[in-house]
Design an enzyme around this catalytic site. Structure first.
Site, short mmCIF file in Angstrom:
data_model
loop_
_atom_site.label_atom_id
_atom_site.label_comp_id
_atom_site.label_asym_id
_atom_site.label_seq_id
_atom_site.Cartn_x
_atom_site.Cartn_y
_atom_site.Cartn_z
N ARG A 85 0.85 -1.19 0.00
CA ARG A 85 0.00 0.00 0.00
C ARG A 85 0.89 1.24 0.00
O ARG A 85 1.67 1.44 0.94
CB ARG A 85 -0.90 -0.01 1.24
N HIS A 128 -2.72 11.02 0.80
CA HIS A 128 -2.11 10.81 2.12
C HIS A 128 -1.45 12.14 2.49
O HIS A 128 -0.26 12.21 2.74
CB HIS A 128 -1.14 9.64 2.09
N GLU A 173 -7.20 8.55 6.36
CA GLU A 173 -7.46 9.23 7.63
C GLU A 173 -7.88 10.69 7.47
O GLU A 173 -7.14 11.61 7.86
CB GLU A 173 -6.22 9.15 8.53
N ASN A 302 -7.35 1.88 10.04
CA ASN A 302 -6.02 2.07 10.64
C ASN A 302 -6.20 2.06 12.15
O ASN A 302 -7.05 2.77 12.68
CB ASN A 302 -5.42 3.42 10.22
N TYR A 304 -4.16 2.17 15.91
CA TYR A 304 -2.94 2.33 16.72
C TYR A 304 -3.19 2.18 18.21
O TYR A 304 -2.37 1.65 18.93
CB TYR A 304 -2.28 3.68 16.41
N GLU A 372 -3.44 -0.03 8.25
CA GLU A 372 -2.26 0.39 9.01
C GLU A 372 -2.37 -0.11 10.44
O GLU A 372 -3.45 -0.07 11.03
CB GLU A 372 -2.11 1.92 9.10
C1 FCB Z 1 -1.02 7.29 10.75
C2 FCB Z 1 -0.62 7.82 9.39
C3 FCB Z 1 0.70 7.29 8.88
C4 FCB Z 1 1.72 7.18 9.99
C5 FCB Z 1 1.15 6.45 11.16
C6 FCB Z 1 2.12 6.26 12.29
O1 FCB Z 1 -1.90 8.16 11.35
O2 FCB Z 1 -1.61 7.50 8.44
O3 FCB Z 1 1.12 8.11 7.83
O4 FCB Z 1 2.21 8.42 10.31
O5 FCB Z 1 0.03 7.15 11.65
#
Ligand code: FCB
Length: 466
Positions: A85, A128, A173, A302, A304, A372
């Site tokens: 990607r 992006h 995002e 995505n 985290y 992600e």
């Molecule tokens: C996300 C972004 C990516 C990267 C990660 C750690 O929010 O999409 O570009 O910075 O965080």
């Protein structure tokens, strides 16, 4: 952590055909920001503002991928990636948002062909965050016209690559692009105007919908969708009305503000009310929500970390601040006892299972992909070709198990992309945070696969974990 032997029985088996990939983005890895006609993006400008980016870092040299893409595709092949990607840079394809430049187009053409020759499926993201600066000068995403300029750019790149790109993502995002960029000012263009941020939300979503139409017309054989950064949001005290109200607001701004218009064709009523002072409804014209809710083939998630929130700030919480338009009194719990990555983000694999199950439960059925997921840790390459990033291996292991738990729970999850293939420019953190499974020495541009790359390669090979 040791790599499982090849003969070990696979205990966590993913469905046949599960897509294993890694992700990057143009501005974070390409470098070569002034060659082949590329014009400045908002990030080039933002990096020059004193204090905006750690160490005054810029998009140069990044990982020099614009020149080293051939070597990078070889690395991907060695790792056994099934998909890659990447994002295409608007300021290369249509410099200054003007006429197309064939040199920028040729670069992505070569990249896609190289990927296909290596047996790797190209997944392209159209946006992006590298908006051409000239468009920002005219109001950026706060200006409705930017959505139409985005569709023009989409048409240029999709008509060129649409016969070979397997899956298109319109936006990455939009929450970050709109809220961090226009309300909080910690991302480009660095504005602190909540009304502009709310306008940007709608215009980004409109751009998404217009680009979906472009993809359907010019790449009928490709899949198409959108990538959102979704967060599970839980109350500090489930018995507290103030905390539940904080959840409603934060979940609203972070998740429902994007999921609802795209997957249900309407902004959530409570948010329309919350955001009335910032003018959300003023930007919505007849027909917009029909465009925005065009059917998707897939949704990219995505993930985290999650948020634990409260309506009663106290010691052990931090205030939400300007990223939380109309919800500034909400606070985020910091003393939750969870381990953290180098970015200060909680390591919270269960949150991944939760958010996938929630989308599955509450929204119309749609295939999901984790586009992600990853972590920054202070990795060091000591010149011996080894980077022992056991923290990242543990992070990956726990999150893949969490993804698998979601599949067992009935989620139609079809793939996983680790963020990121290479160490890269981590936005306002510059090069100080390394997310790659491949280490990049920015002086020499030498690539060194970390222990996590070898570990991930085994997972791909087994289609699961031992
Ligand atoms: C996300 C972004 C990516 C990267 C990660 C750690 O929010 O999409 O570009 O910075 O965080």
């Amino acid at each position: 952590m040791s790599v499982q032997p090849a003969e070990a029985a696979t205990e966590v088996a993913f469905p046949p055909g599960f897509v294993w990939g890694a992700a990057t983005a143009a501005f974070q890895i390409e470098g070569s920001t002034t060659v082949d006609g590329r014009s400045p993006s908002v990030w080039d400008t933002f990096c020059r503002q004193p204090g905006a980016v750690v160490n005054g870092d810029t998009g140069e040299p990044a990982a020099d991928h614009y020149r080293r893409y051939g070597e990078d595709v070889e690395l991907m092949r060695d790792l056994g990636l099934g998909a890659y990607r990447f994002s295409t840079a608007w300021p290369r394809i249509r410099p200054d948002a003007g006429e197309p430049d064939s040199r920028g187009l040729d670069f992505y053409d070569r990249l896609v062909d190289r990927l296909l020759a290596a047996g790797i499926a190209p997944w392209a993201t159209l946006y992006h965050w590298d908006l051409p600066q000239t468009l920002e000068d005219d109001g950026g995403w706060a200006n409705r016209d930017t959505a139409y300029r985005f569709a023009e750019y989409a048409e240029t790149i999709v008509s060129r690559l649409g016969d070979r790109v397997v899956s298109w993502t319109t936006l990455n995002e939009p929450w970050c692009a709109a809220i961090l960029g226009y309300a909080q000012g910690i991302h480009a263009p660095g504005r602190t105007d909540p009304k502009a941020a709310v306008a940007a939300v709608h215009h980004l979503l409109l751009g998404h919908g217009l680009a979906m139409d472009v993809i359907r017309r010019h790449a009928p054989g490709s899949k198409a969708g959108l990538t959102l950064n979704l967060f599970p949001v839980v109350p500090a005290d489930p018995g507290s009305a103030a905390d539940l109200e904080a959840v409603r607001r934060i979940d609203g701004l972070q998740n429902r503000l994007f999921l609802d218009p795209v997957l249900r064709g309407a902004y959530p009523e409570d948010l329309v009310e919350d955001l009335a002072p910032f003018g959300l409804a003023d930007h919505v014209r007849a027909g917009d929500l029909g465009v925005i809710s065009a059917p998707l083939d897939l949704l990219g998630v995505n993930y985290y970390r999650g948020y634990q929130v409260t309506g009663t700030p106290r010691e052990g919480t931090e205030p939400g601040g300007p990223a939380w338009i109309g919800a500034e009194t909400v606070a985020f719990v910091t003393d939750d006892g969870l381990p953290r990555t180098e970015s200060g983000w909680q390591v919270q694999p269960d949150g991944l299972t939760d958010i996938l199950l929630r989308v599955h439960r509450e929204y119309p059925a749609i295939p999901l992909y984790i586009t992600e997921n990853g972590a920054a840790y202070p990795d060091h390459e000591h010149g011996d070709g080894q980077v022992d990033d056991h923290d990242r291996v543990a992070f990956l292991d726990s999150h893949l198990r969490a993804a698998h738990a979601a599949i067992l729970g009935g989620v139609d999850l079809r793939g996983y992309f680790y963020w990121s293939l290479l160490d890269n420019f981590e936005w306002a953190e510059g090069y100080a945070k390394r997310f790659g499974i491949v280490h990049v020495d920015y002086e020499t541009q030498r690539r060194t696969p970390k222990q996590s790359a070898r570990w991930y390669s085994q997972v791909i090979n087994h289609n699961g974990l031992g």
